[in-house]
Scaffold this motif. Structure first.
Motif, PDB file in Angstrom:
ATOM      1  N   PRO A 117       0.819  -1.073  -0.029  1.00 19.82           N
ATOM      2  CA  PRO A 117       0.039   0.152  -0.162  1.00 19.82           C
ATOM      3  C   PRO A 117       0.829   1.074   0.082  1.00 19.82           C
ATOM      4  O   PRO A 117       0.735   2.011  -0.722  1.00 19.82           O
ATOM      5  N   TYR A 118       1.974   1.419   0.682  1.00 21.14           N
ATOM      6  CA  TYR A 118       2.677   2.512   0.767  1.00 21.14           C
ATOM      7  C   TYR A 118       3.561   2.763  -0.460  1.00 21.14           C
ATOM      8  O   TYR A 118       3.549   3.738  -0.875  1.00 21.14           O
ATOM      9  N   LEU A 119       4.117   1.683  -1.152  1.00 20.95           N
ATOM     10  CA  LEU A 119       4.822   1.761  -2.367  1.00 20.95           C
ATOM     11  C   LEU A 119       3.798   2.186  -3.142  1.00 20.95           C
ATOM     12  O   LEU A 119       3.976   3.105  -4.407  1.00 20.95           O
ATOM     13  N   SER A 120       2.768   1.482  -3.423  1.00 20.42           N
ATOM     14  CA  SER A 120       1.575   1.717  -4.497  1.00 20.42           C
ATOM     15  C   SER A 120       1.091   3.197  -4.571  1.00 20.42           C
ATOM     16  O   SER A 120       0.941   3.898  -5.445  1.00 20.42           O
ATOM     17  N   TYR A 121       1.016   3.760  -3.243  1.00 20.95           N
ATOM     18  CA  TYR A 121       0.643   5.051  -3.042  1.00 20.95           C
ATOM     19  C   TYR A 121       1.706   6.126  -3.490  1.00 20.95           C
ATOM     20  O   TYR A 121       1.241   7.300  -4.023  1.00 20.95           O
ATOM     21  N   LEU A 122       2.873   5.786  -3.086  1.00 23.55           N
ATOM     22  CA  LEU A 122       3.937   6.692  -3.550  1.00 23.55           C
ATOM     23  C   LEU A 122       4.009   6.615  -5.224  1.00 23.55           C
ATOM     24  O   LEU A 122       4.254   7.763  -5.500  1.00 23.55           O
ATOM     25  N   ILE A 123       3.867   5.848  -5.786  1.00 18.67           N
ATOM     26  CA  ILE A 123       3.728   5.489  -7.190  1.00 18.67           C
ATOM     27  C   ILE A 123       2.644   6.338  -7.841  1.00 18.67           C
ATOM     28  O   ILE A 123       2.758   7.054  -8.860  1.00 18.67           O
ATOM     29  N   TYR A 124       1.529   6.140  -7.160  1.00 19.86           N
ATOM     30  CA  TYR A 124       0.158   6.970  -7.261  1.00 19.86           C
ATOM     31  C   TYR A 124       0.580   8.529  -7.500  1.00 19.86           C
ATOM     32  O   TYR A 124       0.326   9.202  -8.184  1.00 19.86           O
ATOM     33  N   LEU A 127       2.907   9.503 -10.204  1.00 20.69           N
ATOM     34  CA  LEU A 127       2.052   9.585 -11.687  1.00 20.69           C
ATOM     35  C   LEU A 127       0.736  10.729 -11.758  1.00 20.69           C
ATOM     36  O   LEU A 127       0.706  11.491 -12.722  1.00 20.69           O
ATOM     37  N   THR A 128       0.241  11.109 -10.620  1.00 19.68           N
ATOM     38  CA  THR A 128      -0.724  12.129 -10.531  1.00 19.68           C
ATOM     39  C   THR A 128      -0.030  13.305 -10.654  1.00 19.68           C
ATOM     40  O   THR A 128      -0.574  14.236 -11.098  1.00 19.68           O
ATOM     41  N   ARG A 129       1.265  13.465 -10.263  1.00 20.84           N
ATOM     42  CA  ARG A 129       1.879  14.835 -10.138  1.00 20.84           C
ATOM     43  C   ARG A 129       2.195  15.260 -11.460  1.00 20.84           C
ATOM     44  O   ARG A 129       2.101  16.326 -11.875  1.00 20.84           O
ATOM     45  N   MET A 130       2.603  14.181 -12.187  1.00 25.53           N
ATOM     46  CA  MET A 130       2.912  14.600 -13.618  1.00 25.53           C
ATOM     47  C   MET A 130       1.905  14.967 -14.307  1.00 25.53           C
ATOM     48  O   MET A 130       2.008  15.529 -15.426  1.00 25.53           O
ATOM     49  N   GLY A 136      -6.525   8.334  -4.119  1.00 26.23           N
ATOM     50  CA  GLY A 136      -5.759   7.073  -4.026  1.00 26.23           C
ATOM     51  C   GLY A 136      -5.796   6.631  -2.534  1.00 26.23           C
ATOM     52  O   GLY A 136      -5.769   5.163  -2.424  1.00 26.23           O
ATOM     53  N   GLU A 137      -5.991   7.342  -1.419  1.00 26.32           N
ATOM     54  CA  GLU A 137      -5.952   6.937  -0.442  1.00 26.32           C
ATOM     55  C   GLU A 137      -7.284   5.980   0.054  1.00 26.32           C
ATOM     56  O   GLU A 137      -7.436   4.977   0.746  1.00 26.32           O
ATOM     57  N   THR A 138      -8.699   6.500  -0.751  1.00 28.71           N
ATOM     58  CA  THR A 138     -10.040   5.808  -0.603  1.00 28.71           C
ATOM     59  C   THR A 138      -9.636   4.396  -1.216  1.00 28.71           C
ATOM     60  O   THR A 138     -10.165   3.535  -0.871  1.00 28.71           O
ATOM     61  N   ALA A 139      -9.218   4.366  -2.356  1.00 33.40           N
ATOM     62  CA  ALA A 139      -9.002   3.025  -3.326  1.00 33.40           C
ATOM     63  C   ALA A 139      -8.239   2.153  -2.567  1.00 33.40           C
ATOM     64  O   ALA A 139      -8.597   1.046  -2.315  1.00 33.40           O
ATOM     65  N   LEU A 140      -7.081   2.242  -1.744  1.00 34.11           N
ATOM     66  CA  LEU A 140      -6.473   1.666  -0.948  1.00 34.11           C
ATOM     67  C   LEU A 140      -7.100   1.084   0.073  1.00 34.11           C
ATOM     68  O   LEU A 140      -7.222  -0.181   0.712  1.00 34.11           O
ATOM     69  N   THR A 141      -7.880   1.985   0.834  1.00 39.06           N
ATOM     70  CA  THR A 141      -8.785   1.468   1.974  1.00 39.06           C
ATOM     71  C   THR A 141      -9.811   0.628   1.587  1.00 39.06           C
ATOM     72  O   THR A 141      -9.856  -0.443   2.153  1.00 39.06           O
ATOM     73  N   LEU A 142     -10.314   0.925   0.384  1.00 38.21           N
ATOM     74  CA  LEU A 142     -11.386  -0.073  -0.250  1.00 38.21           C
ATOM     75  C   LEU A 142     -11.000  -1.544  -0.443  1.00 38.21           C
ATOM     76  O   LEU A 142     -11.533  -2.655  -0.080  1.00 38.21           O
ATOM     77  N   LEU A 143      -9.793  -1.646  -0.779  1.00 35.90           N
ATOM     78  CA  LEU A 143      -9.030  -2.537  -1.377  1.00 35.90           C
ATOM     79  C   LEU A 143      -8.842  -3.447  -0.199  1.00 35.90           C
ATOM     80  O   LEU A 143      -8.930  -4.654  -0.296  1.00 35.90           O
ATOM     81  N   TYR A 144      -8.142  -2.915   0.793  1.00 36.29           N
ATOM     82  CA  TYR A 144      -7.860  -3.885   2.193  1.00 36.29           C
ATOM     83  C   TYR A 144      -9.017  -4.142   2.774  1.00 36.29           C
ATOM     84  O   TYR A 144      -9.247  -5.080   3.247  1.00 36.29           O
ATOM     85  N   LEU A 145     -10.346  -3.123   2.710  1.00 34.18           N
ATOM     86  CA  LEU A 145     -11.506  -3.623   3.420  1.00 34.18           C
ATOM     87  C   LEU A 145     -12.031  -5.113   2.743  1.00 34.18           C
ATOM     88  O   LEU A 145     -12.399  -5.926   3.360  1.00 34.18           O
TER      89      LEU A 145
END
Length: 270
Positions: A223-230, A233-236, A251-260
């Motif tokens: 989750p932390y690595l994927s969030y960093l990549i996100y 990418l969104t900054r660019m 991105g935070e909401t997507a990761l939360t829903l994934l882990y739920l």
């Protein structure tokens, strides 16, 4: 080791509270979602009915400096900061009902009592969870499940900074913003991670973990690595820093829903 991690998780939350109690406040918060951030500035919601600010006000500049400049300063160590203090006067450039004007605001004490009165439910839940988890942990510290329960409770207690809210002074000062993100994403994500880990080992170790024990490392790191990549990418693809900040919560909401979803799958599969 678990106690050390819990201290590291809770320290940013304690620092966030102290920073606000010791400083000044305009009596309003920035809503913690993408709708608070707009290309022109940030939308605020008053804590108190007597605040000079109104629901839906958009602050486009602070002391003559555009909000975009303050947002950029979050990522520049050398940029000048503006730290809010009680009694200090700040000038907001507001966009209200289609009209732009300057409003001088005298900062008061942080309205901790009013905030707790509105959000006491989540904070009481987090405190009770911590007490129960601590009781179990100190009685059964040799049990992996007890350690995870303690980590889970510490994480949700740290994430209660969400209830306190992000203020304009956190953006102009910088430190409050990063403490807020460390708790509302860093600690909150750990809440879901430790919850998934707990489901994988309690009441018995899941067959998938027995077969691939290193999967636990993946559960914590992905989750932390994927969030960093996100974020990269969104900054660019963002036209400005404010537009980029508006993307963070997605991105935070997507990761939360994934882990739920993963927790539910593991519980059902068990």
């Amino acid at each position: 080791g678990v106690l050390l991690v819990a201290v590291v998780v809770l320290l940013p939350a304690a620092s966030f509270v102290w920073l606000h109690v010791a400083g000044g406040s305009d009596g309003a918060r920035l809503e913690a979602d993408q709708f608070a951030w707009q290309p022109e500035g940030g939308r605020v919601t008053p804590f108190l009915p007597m605040s000079d600010l109104q629901e839906g006000d958009m602050i486009t500049a602070v002391n003559g400096e555009r909000m975009e400049r303050w947002a950029q300063a979050l990522f520049r160590k050398s940029d000048e900061r503006l730290h809010y203090q009680t009694g200090q006067k700040v000038t907001y450039t507001l966009l209200r009902n289609g009209r732009t004007f300057d409003l001088e605001v005298t900062l008061g004490k942080y309205p901790l009592g009013a905030i707790l009165k509105k959000t006491w439910g989540t904070i009481v839940f987090a405190l009770l969870s911590q007490l129960i988890a601590a009781f179990v942990f100190f009685r059964r510290s040799h049990e992996v499940a007890a350690r995870l329960l303690f980590l889970w409770a510490s994480s949700i207690l740290s994430a209660t900074t969400w209830s306190l809210g992000l203020q304009m002074g956190d953006l102009t000062g910088g430190m409050g913003f990063w403490l807020f993100k460390a708790t509302t994403f860093g600690a909150f994500m750990l809440f879901w991670i430790s919850g998934l880990h707990f489901a994988l080992v309690f009441p018995g170790t899941h067959p998938i973990v027995q077969k691939w024990p290193r999967l636990i490392w993946v559960v914590y790191l992905v989750p932390y690595l994927s969030y960093l990549i996100y974020l990269i990418l969104t900054r660019m693809g963002s036209a400005s820093t404010l537009v980029w900040l508006a993307q963070w919560s997605k991105g935070e909401t997507a990761l939360t829903l994934l882990y739920l979803a993963l927790i539910l799958i593991v519980v059902i599969w068990n």
